[in-house]
Design an enzyme around this catalytic site. Structure first.
Site, PDB file in Angstrom:
ATOM      1  N   LYS A 266      -3.420  26.086  71.399  1.00  0.00           N
ATOM      2  CA  LYS A 266      -3.755  26.963  70.277  1.00  0.00           C
ATOM      3  C   LYS A 266      -3.579  28.422  70.684  1.00  0.00           C
ATOM      4  CE  LYS A 266      -7.300  24.128  68.013  1.00  0.00           C
ATOM      5  NZ  LYS A 266      -6.628  23.976  66.720  1.00  0.00           N
ATOM      6  N   ARG A 340      -7.815  12.808  64.965  1.00  0.00           N
ATOM      7  CA  ARG A 340      -7.437  11.516  64.354  1.00  0.00           C
ATOM      8  C   ARG A 340      -7.201  10.447  65.418  1.00  0.00           C
ATOM      9  NH1 ARG A 340      -2.465  14.460  61.462  1.00  0.00           N
ATOM     10  NH2 ARG A 340      -3.970  16.159  61.621  1.00  0.00           N
TER      11      ARG A 340
HETATM   12  N1  BES Z   1     -10.050  21.029  65.351  1.00  0.00           N
HETATM   13  C1  BES Z   1      -8.868  21.339  64.634  1.00  0.00           C
HETATM   14  C2  BES Z   1      -9.125  21.642  63.160  1.00  0.00           C
HETATM   15  C3  BES Z   1      -9.960  22.835  62.860  1.00  0.00           C
HETATM   16  C4  BES Z   1      -9.386  24.047  62.545  1.00  0.00           C
HETATM   17  C5  BES Z   1     -11.332  22.745  62.837  1.00  0.00           C
HETATM   18  C6  BES Z   1     -10.163  25.133  62.246  1.00  0.00           C
HETATM   19  C7  BES Z   1     -12.123  23.842  62.525  1.00  0.00           C
HETATM   20  C8  BES Z   1     -11.533  25.042  62.235  1.00  0.00           C
HETATM   21  C9  BES Z   1      -7.893  20.168  64.722  1.00  0.00           C
HETATM   22  O1  BES Z   1      -7.968  19.418  65.877  1.00  0.00           O
HETATM   23  C10 BES Z   1      -6.534  20.751  64.678  1.00  0.00           C
HETATM   24  O2  BES Z   1      -6.182  21.444  65.594  1.00  0.00           O
HETATM   25  N2  BES Z   1      -5.801  20.456  63.618  1.00  0.00           N
HETATM   26  C11 BES Z   1      -4.483  20.954  63.472  1.00  0.00           C
HETATM   27  C12 BES Z   1      -3.618  19.825  63.015  1.00  0.00           C
HETATM   28  C13 BES Z   1      -2.143  20.129  63.057  1.00  0.00           C
HETATM   29  C14 BES Z   1      -1.680  20.278  64.483  1.00  0.00           C
HETATM   30  C15 BES Z   1      -1.396  19.020  62.371  1.00  0.00           C
HETATM   31  C16 BES Z   1      -4.534  22.056  62.438  1.00  0.00           C
HETATM   32  O3  BES Z   1      -5.303  21.964  61.491  1.00  0.00           O
HETATM   33  O4  BES Z   1      -3.817  23.042  62.607  1.00  0.00           O
HETATM   34 MN    MN Z   2      -6.813  20.202  67.440  1.00  0.00          MN
END
Ligand code: BES
Ligand code: MN
Ligand code: ZN
Length: 489
Positions: A266, A340
């Site tokens: 990230k 997931r």
């Molecule tokens: N934990 C994150 C989602 C999230 C984002 C929670 C902001 C709380 C606040 C999740 O694991 C994630 O990183 N999701 C990605 C999915 C993508 C890579 C398909 C996302 O939402 O960007």
């Molecule tokens: Mn994630």
């Protein structure tokens, strides 16, 4: 560990009013400006300060549940009188919001709340308890210790009886908030599991499945998420057997104690917020604490997958293919779509082991749900209209925002992989829906199921009527209500 404030219900004693031990006295007045007997007493002590307030434009402009302060009133020893605009027969929701507003103005001062004329006085106390929360575990120096609150009511027994289960649920909400607010070096997979073991003191059966066991069970998609971290992955199973011998209701939570994104790292900005990525597991834990504390007559199992998503040298690479416990293979295109992968195995395990009558999973699953619904509503995905309807109704009663989202074959098709049974991402479009479709592949058709995407509601940047900023505990009340309506009504 943050404990809710102590609230004591007492008989009104108007003859000694004015010389209270508390620093604040709270009275109520409806929009007609009529004062109840307690408010009339305060009014006469203060030489009609209250009458002047309720007859003012200021009072007319106040919304239900809003608070006006009369500071250092003449004729009383208290520091202030709080006048709350609230109808005598105000709904439970309105009463809780008023309680929240009182707690917000009180800070940590003690109060005598003169609520004997209110229908839902226990809910005022509940709102006060929920709103008076501060996460101070990481601060040195003096902690704010809110002084006790006494609430004068018409019937002490009735109010205490109504409040007892609410206090249990507040305990659960605080447990969730403490877990969600805790930094990831403090709340590791190991310390999280230890905290859950403490629930056994309340009669919850707690079982911790360690990595060797998870390997044995074939939970490879879950293990793939945790393998880049020095912290061991764990699954914790919590059982509450308050009902007969029917199959349990299952709750499953995503417990990513920190989500760096893994090799699909990230960006730095805001990454610190990913300490809350165990929010789903936090809510499951809070519900288990709530139902155990109030002694729910229901059978509920709570399962949480505890992992840390780190880019260590053993981390899963984009493009790796991993087999789930179910047997289906997953091409991991993006290691940041890890929630997931964790849930797939835990949900499958929950169904294989318990054959639950229904299953609800919670996860801070996607940023996309925040784009869709903001921080006002969690996304509700379900294969069963009746269960979804029941949950939405419970969430409405508890005033926790929840909004139904669609599922469909067209979305599912986006998960097609060239080399494996599926890939773990479906692209940018409808990101929260393709995530839900991924989960649904691990739900047996006969299992009534809801997926709650709580990424937007688990922790907030601003405070709300019943929570300060930070972890909200969203969902503990709605799920407790659902369990009550289903099994205890
Ligand atoms: N934990 C994150 C989602 C999230 C984002 C929670 C902001 C709380 C606040 C999740 O694991 C994630 O990183 N999701 C990605 C999915 C993508 C890579 C398909 C996302 O939402 O960007
Ligand atoms: Mn994630
Ligand atoms: Zn995540």
């Amino acid at each position: 560990m943050t404990n809710p404030i102590a609230i004591e219900f007492v008989e009104p004693q108007l003859d000694t009013l004015g010389a209270e031990e508390e620093r604040v006295v709270v009275v109520f007045a409806g929009s007609d400006g009529k004062l109840d007997i307690a408010a009339r007493k305060v009014n006469s002590l203060t030489r009609k300060a209250l009458s002047r307030l309720v007859e003012s434009d200021r009072f007319e402009g106040m919304k239900s549940g809003e608070v006006a302060e009369i500071a250092y009133p003449f004729g009383m020893e208290t520091e202030s009188v709080l006048v709350v605009k609230l109808e005598r027969n105000a709904s439970a929701t309105a009463a809780r919001k008023a309680g929240g507003a009182i707690a917000r103005s009180l800070g940590c001062k003690g109060a005598l709340v003169l609520g004997a004329s209110l229908k839902n006085v226990a809910d005022v106390a509940y709102g006060m308890a929920l709103r008076t929360y501060a996460y101070e575990d990481q601060k040195t120096g003096e902690k704010t210790a809110p002084a006790n609150v006494r609430v004068a009511v018409k019937d002490v027994n009735a109010a205490s009886e109504a409040f007892a289960p609410m206090a249990g649920v507040a305990d659960g909400v605080f447990f969730t908030r403490d877990l969600v607010n805790a930094p990831a070096n403090i709340l590791t997979t190991t310390t999280f599991a230890e905290k859950l073991q403490e629930l056994s003191a309340l009669g919850v059966e707690v079982e911790v499945l360690e990595e060797d066991k998870l390997h044995e069970l074939g939970m490879r998609t879950l293990l793939a998420v945790g393998q880049g971290s020095a912290s061991p992955s764990k699954v914790v199973v919590m059982k509450w057997n308050g009902g007969g011998d029917e199959a349990p209701f299952a709750l499953v939570g995503k417990g990513v104690v920190f989500d760096t994104g893994g090799i699909s790292l990230k960006p730095a900005a805001g990454m610190e917020d990913m300490t809350m990525d165990m929010g789903g597991a936090g809510v499951v834990s809070g519900v288990m604490k709530a139902i155990a504390t109030r002694g729910a007559k229901a059978n509920v199992v709570g399962l949480v997958g505890l992992v840390e998503n780190m880019p260590g040298s053993n981390a899963t690479r984009p493009g790796d293919v991993v087999a789930s416990m179910k047997g289906d293979t997953v091409e991991i295109i993006n290691t940041d779509a890890e929630g997931r992968l964790v849930l797939a195995d835990v949900m499958w395990y929950a169904q294989e082991r318990f054959q639950p009558t229904a299953m609800i999973n919670l996860a801070t699953l996607t940023g996309a749900i925040i784009i869709a619904l903001g921080s006002e509503n969690a996304g509700v995905f379900s294969n069963n209209d009746e269960l979804a309807g029941d949950f939405l109704a419970a969430a409405k009663v508890e005033d926790e925002g929840a909004w139904r989202m669609p599922l469909g074959d067209g979305y599912d098709a986006l998960l097609k992989s060239n080399i494996a049974d599926m890939k773990n991402v479906g692209g940018r479009e409808g990101g929260s829906i393709t995530a839900a479709q991924f989960l649904q592949r691990f739900v047996k058709p006969e299992t009534p199921w809801i997926h709650l995407d709580i990424a937007g509601v688990a922790s907030k940047k601003a405070d709300g009527p019943l929570h300060p900023k930070g972890a909200t505990g969203w969902g503990v009340r709605a799920l407790d209500r659902l369990i009550r309506d289903r099994f205890e009504a």
